[in-house]
Enzyme design. Structure first.
Site, PDB file in Angstrom:
ATOM      1  N   GLU A 115      -6.280   4.785  -6.054  1.00 44.82           N
ATOM      2  CA  GLU A 115      -6.460   3.366  -6.364  1.00 44.82           C
ATOM      3  C   GLU A 115      -7.511   2.736  -5.454  1.00 44.82           C
ATOM      4  OE1 GLU A 115      -3.499  -0.430  -6.921  1.00 44.82           O
ATOM      5  OE2 GLU A 115      -3.269   0.662  -5.053  1.00 44.82           O
ATOM      6  N   GLU A 157       7.092  -0.265  -4.356  1.00 43.84           N
ATOM      7  CA  GLU A 157       6.160  -0.241  -5.482  1.00 43.84           C
ATOM      8  C   GLU A 157       4.774  -0.234  -4.865  1.00 43.84           C
ATOM      9  OE1 GLU A 157       3.633  -2.185  -7.787  1.00 43.84           O
ATOM     10  OE2 GLU A 157       5.276  -3.591  -8.228  1.00 43.84           O
ATOM     11  N   CYS A 212      -1.211  -4.623  -9.490  1.00 45.80           N
ATOM     12  CA  CYS A 212      -0.813  -3.211  -9.485  1.00 45.80           C
ATOM     13  C   CYS A 212      -1.060  -2.566 -10.843  1.00 45.80           C
ATOM     14  CB  CYS A 212       0.648  -3.090  -9.084  1.00 45.80           C
ATOM     15  SG  CYS A 212       1.660  -4.308  -9.895  1.00 45.80           S
ATOM     16  N   SER A 254       0.824  -1.214   0.000  1.00 46.70           N
ATOM     17  CA  SER A 254       0.000   0.000   0.000  1.00 46.70           C
ATOM     18  C   SER A 254       0.861   1.267   0.000  1.00 46.70           C
ATOM     19  CB  SER A 254      -0.885   0.010   1.251  1.00 46.70           C
ATOM     20  OG  SER A 254      -0.074   0.074   2.400  1.00 46.70           O
ATOM     21  N   GLY A 261       1.772   2.040   3.678  1.00 50.22           N
ATOM     22  CA  GLY A 261       2.851   1.186   4.188  1.00 50.22           C
ATOM     23  C   GLY A 261       4.195   1.573   3.592  1.00 50.22           C
ATOM     24  N   GLY A 262       4.235   1.687   2.269  1.00 51.80           N
ATOM     25  CA  GLY A 262       5.492   2.015   1.577  1.00 51.80           C
ATOM     26  C   GLY A 262       6.025   3.371   2.008  1.00 51.80           C
TER      27      GLY A 262
HETATM   28  P1  NAP Z   1       0.430  -3.280   3.228  1.00 50.68           P
HETATM   29  O1  NAP Z   1      -0.592  -3.028   4.247  1.00 50.68           O
HETATM   30  O2  NAP Z   1       1.136  -2.112   2.678  1.00 50.68           O
HETATM   31  O3  NAP Z   1       1.474  -4.304   3.874  1.00 50.68           O
HETATM   32  C1  NAP Z   1       2.604  -4.803   3.157  1.00 50.68           C
HETATM   33  C2  NAP Z   1       3.696  -5.188   4.148  1.00 50.68           C
HETATM   34  O4  NAP Z   1       4.220  -3.996   4.729  1.00 50.68           O
HETATM   35  C3  NAP Z   1       3.217  -6.048   5.311  1.00 50.68           C
HETATM   36  O5  NAP Z   1       4.236  -6.971   5.614  1.00 50.68           O
HETATM   37  C4  NAP Z   1       3.034  -5.068   6.434  1.00 50.68           C
HETATM   38  O6  NAP Z   1       3.319  -5.603   7.691  1.00 50.68           O
HETATM   39  C5  NAP Z   1       4.097  -4.035   6.135  1.00 50.68           C
HETATM   40  N1  NAP Z   1       3.705  -2.696   6.581  1.00 50.68           N
HETATM   41  C6  NAP Z   1       2.661  -1.958   6.131  1.00 50.68           C
HETATM   42  N2  NAP Z   1       2.637  -0.765   6.741  1.00 50.68           N
HETATM   43  C7  NAP Z   1       3.693  -0.757   7.594  1.00 50.68           C
HETATM   44  C8  NAP Z   1       4.184   0.203   8.529  1.00 50.68           C
HETATM   45  N3  NAP Z   1       3.606   1.372   8.708  1.00 50.68           N
HETATM   46  N4  NAP Z   1       5.283  -0.141   9.248  1.00 50.68           N
HETATM   47  C9  NAP Z   1       5.876  -1.341   9.087  1.00 50.68           C
HETATM   48  N5  NAP Z   1       5.435  -2.283   8.237  1.00 50.68           N
HETATM   49  C10 NAP Z   1       4.365  -1.987   7.497  1.00 50.68           C
HETATM   50  O7  NAP Z   1      -0.171  -4.052   1.989  1.00 50.68           O
HETATM   51  P2  NAP Z   1      -1.029  -5.376   1.929  1.00 50.68           P
HETATM   52  O8  NAP Z   1      -1.093  -6.051   3.235  1.00 50.68           O
HETATM   53  O9  NAP Z   1      -0.460  -6.120   0.797  1.00 50.68           O
HETATM   54  O10 NAP Z   1      -2.470  -4.929   1.459  1.00 50.68           O
HETATM   55  C11 NAP Z   1      -3.160  -3.841   1.997  1.00 50.68           C
HETATM   56  C12 NAP Z   1      -3.544  -2.903   0.880  1.00 50.68           C
HETATM   57  O11 NAP Z   1      -2.394  -2.513   0.144  1.00 50.68           O
HETATM   58  C13 NAP Z   1      -4.459  -3.484  -0.182  1.00 50.68           C
HETATM   59  O12 NAP Z   1      -5.806  -3.470   0.165  1.00 50.68           O
HETATM   60  C14 NAP Z   1      -4.147  -2.579  -1.338  1.00 50.68           C
HETATM   61  O13 NAP Z   1      -4.881  -1.401  -1.247  1.00 50.68           O
HETATM   62  C15 NAP Z   1      -2.699  -2.246  -1.211  1.00 50.68           C
HETATM   63  N6  NAP Z   1      -1.842  -3.036  -2.118  1.00 50.68           N
HETATM   64  C16 NAP Z   1      -1.507  -2.504  -3.311  1.00 50.68           C
HETATM   65  C17 NAP Z   1      -0.703  -3.229  -4.177  1.00 50.68           C
HETATM   66  C18 NAP Z   1      -0.315  -2.682  -5.515  1.00 50.68           C
HETATM   67  O14 NAP Z   1       0.372  -3.377  -6.223  1.00 50.68           O
HETATM   68  N7  NAP Z   1      -0.702  -1.515  -5.875  1.00 50.68           N
HETATM   69  C19 NAP Z   1      -0.228  -4.488  -3.835  1.00 50.68           C
HETATM   70  C20 NAP Z   1      -0.587  -5.008  -2.596  1.00 50.68           C
HETATM   71  C21 NAP Z   1      -1.384  -4.254  -1.752  1.00 50.68           C
HETATM   72  P3  NAP Z   1       2.324  -6.554   8.514  1.00 50.68           P
HETATM   73  O15 NAP Z   1       1.481  -7.245   7.534  1.00 50.68           O
HETATM   74  O16 NAP Z   1       3.228  -7.437   9.303  1.00 50.68           O
HETATM   75  O17 NAP Z   1       1.496  -5.730   9.382  1.00 50.68           O
END
Ligand code: NAP
Length: 524
Positions: free
Chosen positions: A391, A265, A301, A242, A245-246
């Site tokens: 998105e 990404e 993505c 997300s 997160g990124g």
């Molecule tokens: P995410 O929430 O960004 O998590 C991805 C990884 O990053 C997980 O291992 C998570 O840890 C870690 N993380 C996230 N925020 C963090 C923070 N503030 N500090 C430390 N670590 C952090 O993504 P996701 O779980 O894949 O999916 C959630 C949302 O992301 C989806 O609903 C979608 O909107 C988006 N997403 C977009 C794409 C794309 O290609 N555009 C791909 C995947 C997801 P933990 O899980 O251990 O908590």
């Protein structure tokens, strides 16, 4: 093969913590049976210590030895066979066909990087020879090549349990160039990750790689990832997920005493522009787009989230066919309840300002269906609602009706950075829309003519990255052999004795590389 639920730290399994978690099967709406041990802060520290120690040896390994290592990983993953694929399906709800395709892609990527090591050209050896007679200042001998930056942390992606997780593109590219890797496994698929981890561990031992060249840590909270990014021994980060997160991890990395690169990404809505001339083939485009929007429940993505159409007499027919095609496609499960929830939240936001014009078939048997949905909005409503530009991760597209290209240009200009931008039309229509093309080019990493954005070819000329927030650094790609460049930094040797130079820079060119010598490409 036994499925290990501990963390792998170098060559040792470890489960020192008391916290556990399970992955979830969205098809059965129940937790999977295995309980994974959350890595403790001390285990995390041990992994980074081992990675730093391993780097001293691993960066010195030959191209040939690393190529053997990558090929052994590929072989060991192949040998995991149906066990791996079935586990993948249990943790993702994705179909066996997708598991097979993604596994083949993962193996293909590893082999692609192994081939890049066989050629060695990624080192980019560059030599400017000395000229002692130059006046007034003699010219020194300078020799430059790329070298690995150090231990890398890879965050596994939820939507690619194989190709962008444990042994996926980020890991494979970093291992290829000589960087040890610590994977922070994605908590949605730790069992899949654990099997692949075994394949990497065995490959490391089979090919004589150092203890610490690879570790796999499990956790379902943010603390572990944050600790890893802040650890001074870590020198780079690969992330797919997300924007929040990124961005959070990027900021942590920039606030370190020694800031490090984070190649994240993240979000992309992949705008598609439908020029009136494309609608001579409106049926075939409608079919292609109904399928692209719903592919993998839209959890890619490169999903086409925005479709800009210029008003013309054939537009309504295109929209009608798109609706009809979409209605023949049955909804599939989304990856996880949390992803389904955030999809439904995003859909509700779109619905506040746009009209639903078509949906895929519902599927009563699913707990977390990703129902393909197309909404429509006029250009000025879109322009005035930046939330519609964001998105919505899932099978949703917003069709924006524009009066003409002049109305569309500032809208494209206002979009955030994107992985891809697509134009449907004819070559003569493109010629007339040259300003639009220029504007689109400034927002994206990949321009597509008459195609769909889904389906990312893994090859050298692929650019998978774009201006923020598509990625944190648009100069690099996350897909293809050039993704190795993310983990490299150039170093120059000045007047360095030949016997102490890296092989790629020695006068005799023992690796037989193409080198840029005094601005001429040569193997001499
Ligand atoms: P995410 O929430 O960004 O998590 C991805 C990884 O990053 C997980 O291992 C998570 O840890 C870690 N993380 C996230 N925020 C963090 C923070 N503030 N500090 C430390 N670590 C952090 O993504 P996701 O779980 O894949 O999916 C959630 C949302 O992301 C989806 O609903 C979608 O909107 C988006 N997403 C977009 C794409 C794309 O290609 N555009 C791909 C995947 C997801 P933990 O899980 O251990 O908590």
């Amino acid at each position: 093969m036994e499925l290990r639920t501990e963390n792998l730290i170098g060559f040792d399994y470890s489960a020192k913590g008391s916290k556990k978690f399970q992955s979830f099967n969205p098809l059965t709406n129940a937790s999977n049976p295995w309980e994974f041990s959350v890595a403790t802060a001390a285990e995390c520290q041990l992994a980074t210590q081992k990675a730093a120690k391993a780097f001293e040896i691993y960066q010195q390994t030959s191209l040939k030895d690393r190529s053997k290592f990558l090929r052994a990983i590929a072989q060991n993953i192949t040998d995991l066979g149906p066990h791996l694929l079935e586990t993948y399906c249990l943790e993702s709800g994705l179909a066996m066909g997708r598991a097979q395709g993604e596994c083949a892609r993962t193996i293909g990527q590893l082999e692609g990087f192994a081939k890049a090591l066989d050629s060695g050209q990624y080192l980019e050896p560059t030599i400017d020879t000395a000229d002692p007679s130059r006046s007034p200042i003699p010219k020194v001998d300078l020799r430059k090549l790329n070298q690995p930056i150090g231990p890398i942390v890879v965050f596994g992606a939820s939507n690619f349990p194989l190709a962008y997780s444990t042994a996926g593109g980020d890991t494979a590219s970093a291992l290829a160039v000589g960087c040890p890797v610590i994977v922070k496994a994605h908590p949605m698929h730790p069992a899949t990750g654990s099997l692949v981890t075994t394949a990497i561990l065995q490959a490391a031992q089979q090919t004589g790689m150092p203890d610490g060249v690879f570790s796999n840590l499990n956790s379902n909270t943010f603390e572990l990832g944050q600790q890893l990014v802040q650890d001074p021994r870590i020198k780079g980060v690969g992330f797919t997920g997300s924007v929040s997160g990124g961005t959070a991890l990027y900021q942590l990395a920039q606030n370190r005493t020694e800031p490090i690169p984070v190649f994240a990404e993240m979000g992309s809505v992949n705008p598609v522009v439908v020029l009136p001339e494309a609608l001579d083939q409106s049926d075939s485009w409608a079919k292609s787009y109904a399928s692209s929007i719903t592919l993998g429940s839209g959890q890619f993505c490169t999903n086409p989230g925005l479709i800009f159409c210029i008003e013309n007499p054939k537009l309504d027919t295109f929209i009608e066919t798109l609706k009809k095609e979409l209605s023949t496609i049955e909804a599939n499960s989304m990856l996880h309840p949390s992803i389904h929830k955030s999809f439904e939240r995003g859909r509700a936001t779109v619905e506040e300002n746009a009209t639903l014009i078509g949906q895929s078939k519902g599927n009563e048997s699913l707990s977390y269906p990703g129902r393909g949905s197309i909404y429509q909005v006029d250009a000025s409503t879109f322009a005035n609602n930046p939330r519609l530009h964001q998105e919505v991760f899932g099978p949703l597209s917003l069709l924006v009706r524009c009066q003409n290209i002049e109305e569309l240009i500032p809208i494209i200009q206002s979009l955030e950075g994107q992985l891809t931008g697509t134009i449907l039309g004819t070559t003569s229509a493109i010629k007339q829309a040259s300003k639009l093309v220029e504007v689109l080019k400034s927002r994206v990493g990949r321009l597509i003519f008459n195609g769909v954005p889904t389906g990312v070819e893994v090859c050298t000329a692929m650019q998978h990255g774009g201006p923020f927030p598509a990625s944190t650094d648009p100069r690099f790609t996350a897909v293809g052999v050039h993704s190795m460049k993310r983990w490299l930094r150039p170093i120059s040797y000045q007047n360095w004795p030949d016997e102490f130079l890296p092989e790629a820079l020695k006068a005799s060119n023992p690796l037989g590389l193409w080198r840029l010598i005094d601005n001429q490409w040569t193997k001499n």
